[in-house]
Scaffold this active site. Structure first.
Site, PDB file in Angstrom:
ATOM      1  N   ARG A 183      54.444  -7.074   0.958  1.00 40.30           N
ATOM      2  CA  ARG A 183      53.092  -7.370   0.498  1.00 40.30           C
ATOM      3  C   ARG A 183      52.790  -8.838   0.680  1.00 40.30           C
ATOM      4  NH1 ARG A 183      51.373  -3.289  -3.194  1.00 40.30           N
ATOM      5  NH2 ARG A 183      49.596  -4.423  -3.996  1.00 40.30           N
ATOM      6  N   GLU A 243      42.778   3.234  -1.799  1.00 38.39           N
ATOM      7  CA  GLU A 243      42.301   4.129  -2.842  1.00 38.39           C
ATOM      8  C   GLU A 243      40.958   3.561  -3.298  1.00 38.39           C
ATOM      9  OE1 GLU A 243      44.916   4.569  -6.212  1.00 38.39           O
ATOM     10  OE2 GLU A 243      43.458   5.843  -7.240  1.00 38.39           O
ATOM     11  N   LYS A 287      44.007  -4.707  -7.890  1.00 42.40           N
ATOM     12  CA  LYS A 287      42.656  -4.207  -8.147  1.00 42.40           C
ATOM     13  C   LYS A 287      42.440  -4.000  -9.636  1.00 42.40           C
ATOM     14  CE  LYS A 287      42.754  -1.193  -4.488  1.00 42.40           C
ATOM     15  NZ  LYS A 287      42.893   0.199  -4.313  1.00 42.40           N
TER      16      LYS A 287
HETATM   17  P1  ATP Z   1      46.327  -2.746  -5.851  1.00 44.26           P
HETATM   18  O1  ATP Z   1      47.638  -2.831  -6.532  1.00 44.26           O
HETATM   19  O2  ATP Z   1      45.648  -4.062  -5.648  1.00 44.26           O
HETATM   20  O3  ATP Z   1      45.427  -1.721  -6.428  1.00 44.26           O
HETATM   21  P2  ATP Z   1      47.099  -0.877  -3.984  1.00 44.26           P
HETATM   22  O4  ATP Z   1      48.336  -0.953  -3.222  1.00 44.26           O
HETATM   23  O5  ATP Z   1      47.038   0.084  -5.121  1.00 44.26           O
HETATM   24  O6  ATP Z   1      46.681  -2.305  -4.416  1.00 44.26           O
HETATM   25  P3  ATP Z   1      45.615   0.625  -2.145  1.00 44.26           P
HETATM   26  O7  ATP Z   1      44.158   0.845  -2.117  1.00 44.26           O
HETATM   27  O8  ATP Z   1      46.491   1.749  -2.513  1.00 44.26           O
HETATM   28  O9  ATP Z   1      45.856  -0.591  -3.096  1.00 44.26           O
HETATM   29  O10 ATP Z   1      46.120  -0.060  -0.823  1.00 44.26           O
HETATM   30  C1  ATP Z   1      45.714   0.257   0.477  1.00 44.26           C
HETATM   31  C2  ATP Z   1      46.725  -0.324   1.416  1.00 44.26           C
HETATM   32  O11 ATP Z   1      46.778  -1.732   1.264  1.00 44.26           O
HETATM   33  C3  ATP Z   1      48.107   0.193   1.125  1.00 44.26           C
HETATM   34  O12 ATP Z   1      48.748   0.455   2.339  1.00 44.26           O
HETATM   35  C4  ATP Z   1      48.764  -0.931   0.388  1.00 44.26           C
HETATM   36  O13 ATP Z   1      50.138  -0.912   0.588  1.00 44.26           O
HETATM   37  C5  ATP Z   1      48.095  -2.137   1.048  1.00 44.26           C
HETATM   38  N1  ATP Z   1      48.142  -3.319   0.187  1.00 44.26           N
HETATM   39  C6  ATP Z   1      47.696  -3.454  -1.072  1.00 44.26           C
HETATM   40  N2  ATP Z   1      47.963  -4.682  -1.554  1.00 44.26           N
HETATM   41  C7  ATP Z   1      48.583  -5.361  -0.557  1.00 44.26           C
HETATM   42  C8  ATP Z   1      49.115  -6.684  -0.429  1.00 44.26           C
HETATM   43  N3  ATP Z   1      49.056  -7.561  -1.417  1.00 44.26           N
HETATM   44  N4  ATP Z   1      49.691  -7.022   0.750  1.00 44.26           N
HETATM   45  C9  ATP Z   1      49.737  -6.161   1.761  1.00 44.26           C
HETATM   46  N5  ATP Z   1      49.262  -4.902   1.708  1.00 44.26           N
HETATM   47  C10 ATP Z   1      48.680  -4.499   0.564  1.00 44.26           C
HETATM   48 MG    MG Z   2      47.300   2.047  -5.019  1.00 51.29          MG
END
Ligand code: ATP
Ligand code: MG
Length: 539
Positions: free
Chosen positions: A256, A31, A266
C-alpha cells in the site's frame, strides 16, 4: 515488449512469455463506500498502468457486496475521479451484476459437500476460530447433509431468517495454519436495500468468496491488490480451484501507499467529513482525489509521484515531503508566474508619473513561454516584511536609503518611511531610476534584492488560504488519529493580487510566496495554497 520496471510487470511478462495468458486483463476494484484517495491513485497506477503497458484492458469493478455502506453518490464520484486521473476503463462491472451466478456457485459448493449452513453467531464463529498457534473448533453444524444445507440456504435467500441468525461457510479445514481457511463465512444475511439490486437479495456474498468469482467471470488474468490480502490468497485460490476455474485468475499483492501526515482510510476520512472537521470530501487538505484536485494538484503530478514511489512488495511509509517535492517539481516547470502581496505595505514612487506596461516572464524554466504585460505605476504594494527600519545584517530587501529591484521593472531607493502615531510604517516613499528598467538596465546601480509587487490602482482584493497538514507530525505516530488531527490547519489572509489572476483561473507560482490555485468564488478571488515554495525534503 516493454521493459518490466517492477515485480508485477515481471510476472506479467513471464506469464505472457510462457503462454499462460495471451492478453492481460486487470480490474480496479473500489468499494463504493467513500471517495477515492491518493492510495487508490497508486492502485490505479498499478491496475490501469500494467494493463496499458502490455496492451491489455482494465475494468472498473465496483465491489458492492456490502449494501449498508454503499451509495450511488460514491459510484459517481469514483467514476469522475478515475476519469480525472486520465484512465479509461474497458468495462464497468459490479459485483452485484454477478449475484445470481455467485449464488449458483454457492449451491454447487453445497451440493458437493464443500459448504454448509452454520447457526453459530458471528461472535461464536470468532471465538471458535482458534489462534495463530491453536487450531479452531469445528462447528456443530458442519456435518449437515447437502440436502439440508440446500434447503436452509434457500430459506436464507427467501428471507426466512434474521440478520446473523445463519450463514453459509465454506467447509475447508479448521486446523489450517492459515486462519482464513478455517471454514470462512462466504454468505451472510443482511436485510438491507442495495443501491443497485434494491430488495432482491437479503443474503450477500463475502468479499473473499465473491472476488475470485467476479475476477473469473470478467476474464481477469492478474488480480492486483494490496498486501493485506496476501493471507487471503489461499482462499482466493481455493475458490478458483474448487469451482474449476480455467484459466484461473492470479492474485498478486503489492505494498500500500502510506504517506506521513495523511490519513489514508475511507472510513476515517468519512468521519472527518461527518464530524465537520473539514469542509467536505473535497476540502483541499483532504488526501482524497477530489481534495487534491481542489487543492490544485495536477493528476499528472500524482501519476508521476506514483511512478517515482515505485511498486514493491515491502511495506513502507513515504514522507509527505517527498510527495510535495514531486508536486513542486511539476509546478515549477508547468505553472505560470504571477504576483500577489499578502500583508501589503504602500510604496509610492515620487518621481514616477503615469503607468506603463512592463514585461513579466511567464515561466523562466519553459523555453518560449514568453512574457505578458503587467501595469506598473506610481503607487504599489509590497510585502510588509520586505521593508525594515532596523534591518539585520545582510538584509537585501528594502531599508531606508537602500536599493531594490521591483521584479521585471525598475530599481528604487527608499527615501522616507511614513509612520502612524504608533510608529508603524504605513508607507514607503521611493525614487526610481528610469535607466534601470529590467532587460535594458544601463543604470550601473547594484541592487541585490528583488521584490514582487502589485499595482495599487489595478490590483484586486483576494482571500489567500494556506494549509498545514491535517495530521500532526510523525512525533505523534502511534497515537489515535483523532489525537493527531490538526483542526487549526487552514489559515486565511487577505491579499492584493494582480487583476490577471482574477481573469485567468489556474495554478500559479506566486512569486516568493508559493504555488497557488487561483479561482473565483462568489465573485471573490481566492488564492488557495497548493504547496509552499520551500523544499524541506531535499534539504
Ligand atoms: P480504505 O481502507 O481506504 O477504505 P480500501 O482498501 O478498503 O481502502 P477499496 O475501495 O477496497 O478501498 O480499494 C480499492 C483498491 O484500492 C483495492 O485494490 C485496494 O487494495 C487499493 N488501495 C486502497 N488503499 C490503498 C493504498 N493506500 N495504497 C495502494 N492501494 C490501495
Ligand atoms: Mg475495502
Amino acid at each position: 515488449m516493454a521493459e518490466a520496471t517492477n515485480f508485477i510487470e515481471q510476472i506479467v511478462e513471464e506469464d505472457l512469455a510462457a503462454g499462460r495468458v495471451t492478453a492481460i486483463q486487470t480490474r480496479f476494484p473500489p468499494e463504493p463506500n467513500g471517495y477515492l484517495h491518493i492510495g487508490h491513485a497508486k492502485a490505479m497506477y498499478v491496475d490501469f498502468g500494467t494493463a496499458e503497458k502490455y496492451g491489455g484492458k482494465c475494468n472498473l469493478f465496483f465491489d458492492d457486496t456490502n449494501p449498508s455502506k454503499e451509495k450511488t453518490e460514491y459510484v459517481d464520484a469514483i467514476r469522475a475521479d478515475i476519469r480525472w486521473m486520465g484512465y479509461t476503463w474497458a468495462k464497468e462491472v459490479y459485483a452485484s451484476d454477478f449475484f445470481d451466478t455467485i449464488y449458483q456457485y454457492a449451491e454447487k459448493l453445497i451440493a458437493e459437500g464443500k459448504a454448509f449452513v452454520c447457526d453459530l453467531s458471528a461472535e461464536e464463529i470468532k471465538n471458535t476460530r482458534g489462534t495463530l498457534t491453536e487450531p479452531g473448533q469445528e462447528s456443530p453444524y458442519r456435518n449437515r447433509t447437502p440436502e439440508e444445507n440446500l434447503r436452509l440456504f434457500r430459506e436464507m435467500k427467501a428471507g426466512k431468517y434474521a440478520d446473523g441468525e445463519k450463514c453459509l461457510r465454506a467447509k475447508i479445514d479448521m486446523s489450517s495454519p492459515n486462519v482464513n481457511l478455517r471454514d470462512p463465512v462466504i454468505y451472510r444475511i443482511v436485510h438491507a436495500e442495495h443501491h443497485r439490486t434494491g430488495n432482491k437479495w437479503c443474503i450477500y456474498p463475502m468479499y473473499d468468496y465473491a472476488h475470485p468469482i467476479c475476477d473469473y467471470l470478467q476474464g481477469v488474468t492478474h488480480s492486483l491488490c494490496t498486501l493485506e490480502f496476501e493471507d487471503h490468497r489461499p482462499l482466493y485460490d481455493w475458490v478458483g480451484i474448487t469451482l474449476g476455474f480455467s484459466p484461473k485468475p492470479r492474485q498478486i499483492e503489492f505494498a500500500r501507499l502510506n504517506l506521513t501526515n495523511l490519513v489514508m482510510s475511507k472510513r476515517y476520512l468519512k468521519k472527518l467529513v461527518e464530524e465537520g472537521s473539514v469542509h467536505g470530501w473535497d476540502d483541499p487538505r483532504m488526501p482524497t482525489l477530489t481534495g487534491l484536485r481542489a487543492r490544485g494538484i495536477p493528476a499528472e503530478a500524482i501519476k508521476d509521484f506514483c511512478e517515482r514511489a515505485g511498486v514493491a512488495k515491502a511495506q513502507s511509509e513515504c514522507e509527505i515531503g517527498y510527495f510535495e517535492a514531486v508536486i513542486r517539481d511539476y509546478l515549477n516547470s508547468h505553472a505560470p508566474r504571477a504576483m500577489a502581496v499578502v500583508d501589503p505595505l504602500k510604496l509610492t514612487i515620487a518621481n514616477y508619473e503615469g503607468g506603463e506596461d512592463v514585461d513579466f516572464e511567464i515561466n523562466q524554466t519553459q523555453e518560449g513561454a514568453g512574457t505578458r504585460k503587467v501595469k506598473f505605476g506610481k503607487t504599489l504594494f509590497i510585502e510588509r516584511a520586505d521593508f525594515s527600519l532596523a534591518p539585520p545584517p545582510k538584509y537585501y530587501r528594502l531599508k531606508p536609503g537602500g536599493y531594490v529591484r521591483l521584479k521585471n521593472a525598475y530599481i528604487v531607493r527608499a527615501d522616507e518611511a511614513v509612520t502612524d502615531e504608533a510608529g508603524n510604517v504605513i508607507e514607503v516613499k521611493c525614487t526610481y531610476f528610469p535607466e534601470s528598467r529590467s532587460g535594458s538596465d544601463t543604470s550601473g546601480i547594484k541592487a541585490k534584492g528583488v521584490l514582487h509587487w502589485v499595482n495599487a490602482e489595478t490590483c484586486v482584493d483576494a482571500t489567500l488560504k494556506q494549509y498545514d497538514h491535517l495530521l500532526r507530525d510523525a512525533d505523534y505516530s502511534g497515537q489515535d488519529f483523532s489525537e493527531r488531527i490538526n483542526l487549526d490547519s487552514e489559515h486565511v489572509f487577505s491579499a492584493k493580487a494582480e487583476p490577471y489572476l482574477a481573469e485567468n483561473e489556474g495554478s500559479y507560482q506566486l512569486m516568493r510566496t508559493g504555488y497557488y490555485r487561483a479561482f473565483r468564488q462568489n465573485g471573490q478571488l481566492i488564492l488557495s495554497e497548493i504547496v509552499s515554495l520551500k523544499d524541506n525534503f531535499n534539504k
